[in-house]
Design an enzyme around this catalytic site. Sequence first.
Site, mmCIF file in Angstrom:
data_model
loop_
_atom_site.group_PDB
_atom_site.id
_atom_site.type_symbol
_atom_site.label_atom_id
_atom_site.label_comp_id
_atom_site.label_asym_id
_atom_site.label_seq_id
_atom_site.Cartn_x
_atom_site.Cartn_y
_atom_site.Cartn_z
ATOM 1 N N TRP A 100 37.739 9.929 -24.422
ATOM 2 C CA TRP A 100 38.489 9.122 -23.459
ATOM 3 C C TRP A 100 37.595 8.621 -22.341
ATOM 4 C CZ3 TRP A 100 42.270 7.338 -25.924
ATOM 5 C CH2 TRP A 100 43.037 8.118 -26.792
ATOM 6 N N ASP A 167 41.330 10.545 -14.568
ATOM 7 C CA ASP A 167 42.266 10.425 -15.682
ATOM 8 C C ASP A 167 42.832 11.819 -15.935
ATOM 9 O OD1 ASP A 167 43.583 10.223 -18.098
ATOM 10 O OD2 ASP A 167 41.876 9.438 -19.227
ATOM 11 N N LYS A 191 51.739 12.824 -22.659
ATOM 12 C CA LYS A 191 51.089 14.115 -22.872
ATOM 13 C C LYS A 191 51.832 15.244 -22.166
ATOM 14 C CE LYS A 191 47.721 12.238 -25.238
ATOM 15 N NZ LYS A 191 46.689 11.460 -24.585
HETATM 16 C C1 LIG Z 1 45.782 10.259 -24.714
HETATM 17 C C2 LIG Z 1 44.813 10.025 -23.637
HETATM 18 C C3 LIG Z 1 44.459 8.729 -23.209
HETATM 19 C C4 LIG Z 1 45.027 7.484 -23.849
HETATM 20 O O1 LIG Z 1 46.350 7.325 -23.505
HETATM 21 P P1 LIG Z 1 47.194 6.059 -23.958
HETATM 22 O O2 LIG Z 1 48.406 6.206 -23.092
HETATM 23 O O3 LIG Z 1 47.469 6.196 -25.413
HETATM 24 O O4 LIG Z 1 46.434 4.827 -23.647
HETATM 25 C C5 LIG Z 1 43.565 8.608 -22.172
HETATM 26 N N1 LIG Z 1 43.014 9.690 -21.590
HETATM 27 C C6 LIG Z 1 43.318 10.937 -21.968
HETATM 28 C C7 LIG Z 1 42.675 12.099 -21.286
HETATM 29 C C8 LIG Z 1 44.217 11.153 -23.011
HETATM 30 O O5 LIG Z 1 44.517 12.397 -23.393
#
Ligand SMILES: *Cc1c(COP(=O)(O)O)cnc(C)c1O
Length: 354
Positions: A100, A167, A191
Amino acid sequence: MKKHNFSAGPCILPQEVMQKASEAILDFNGLGLSLIEISHRSKDFVEVMDTVRSLALELLGLEGKGYEALFLHGGASLEFLMVAYNLLENKAGYLNTGTWSDKAIKEAKLFGEVVEVGSSKDKNFNYIPKGYVVPKDLDYLHLTSNNTIFGTQIKEFPKTDCPLVCDMSSDIFSRQLDFSQFDLIYAGAQKNMGPAGTTLVVVKEDILGRVSRQIPSMMDYKVHIAKDSMFNTPTVFSVYVSMLTLQWLKDLGGIAAIEEINEKKANLLYSEIELNPLFTGFAKKEDRSLMNATFNLADESLTEVFDTMWKEAGINGLNGHRSVGGYRASMYNALSLESVGILVDVMSDLERKG
Ligand SMILES: *Cc1c(COP(=O)(O)O)cnc(C)c1O
């Protein structure tokens, strides 16, 4: 049969949230109309948006501290470029801790110079780099707090002079942190917060408006702040279910209460991984994630037997990501300690069988 959902995302949500969400699909607030067919400008939905935005700030302890909470579209992946669009004038720093952050770096490079301040690529991202130097002249430093795929998590965050962007897609609302050390936090809902569709962005207003480029309205955090996350039609269902999940969390006692449960779950599973000779952990011990535990069978010839056993126990979503292999148990907020117990029982049963 009861299912134990260890899926990495979209993830498990509390049963009572599912119940309320399904009721709102048929009849929202007793209006005789569905949540997904009323105007997003109606009083009932505006109240949902206001509530979820203030709940997010309240749970993070960021109320009255100059932050705004936004519920946007496009997933965390759109934030990879929105962050750079809004904040990157000359140079940004990124800590590369996995897939990511790699993707975030790729997008940021479209807007300016990107320095990788550290990387754990040399060991397939099984650890968090430490002791790296943050250059003085950065527009911001970007971190990924929890690496969903590799099962590592940042435990200590660096002190910086520049804005700190994080993030937190896969560990937001899961552990206590001083969230005011961050200037911008983003997280895709699916998540740990709700169904896919919306992304939470928590941003300190005073870091905005410093870049010279023109920003299209949909990409501009200031536009979304001015319009209270209603610049265009929000993802009403995802926003509503996120609100229900955050209310569930608040009723439970907030982040402090869930952190205690999350630690119990992770301790239970990691002890089994350590003590059971049939398994080896993937992530370095000191950097292991409370949310996503990555592990392998020491003897791969047991794969079929083990896979049959956990599936028969009602466990779902245990296969590791293709870039790591093995297994990944995602233990998000709504997963119960009991479910982790079931997995641990299967692992020790395998050892008993030899
Ligand atoms: C799943 C995830 C993403 C991507 O998320 P989307 O909503 O599918 O764009 C980005 N960063 C992390 C840490 C993730 O676990």
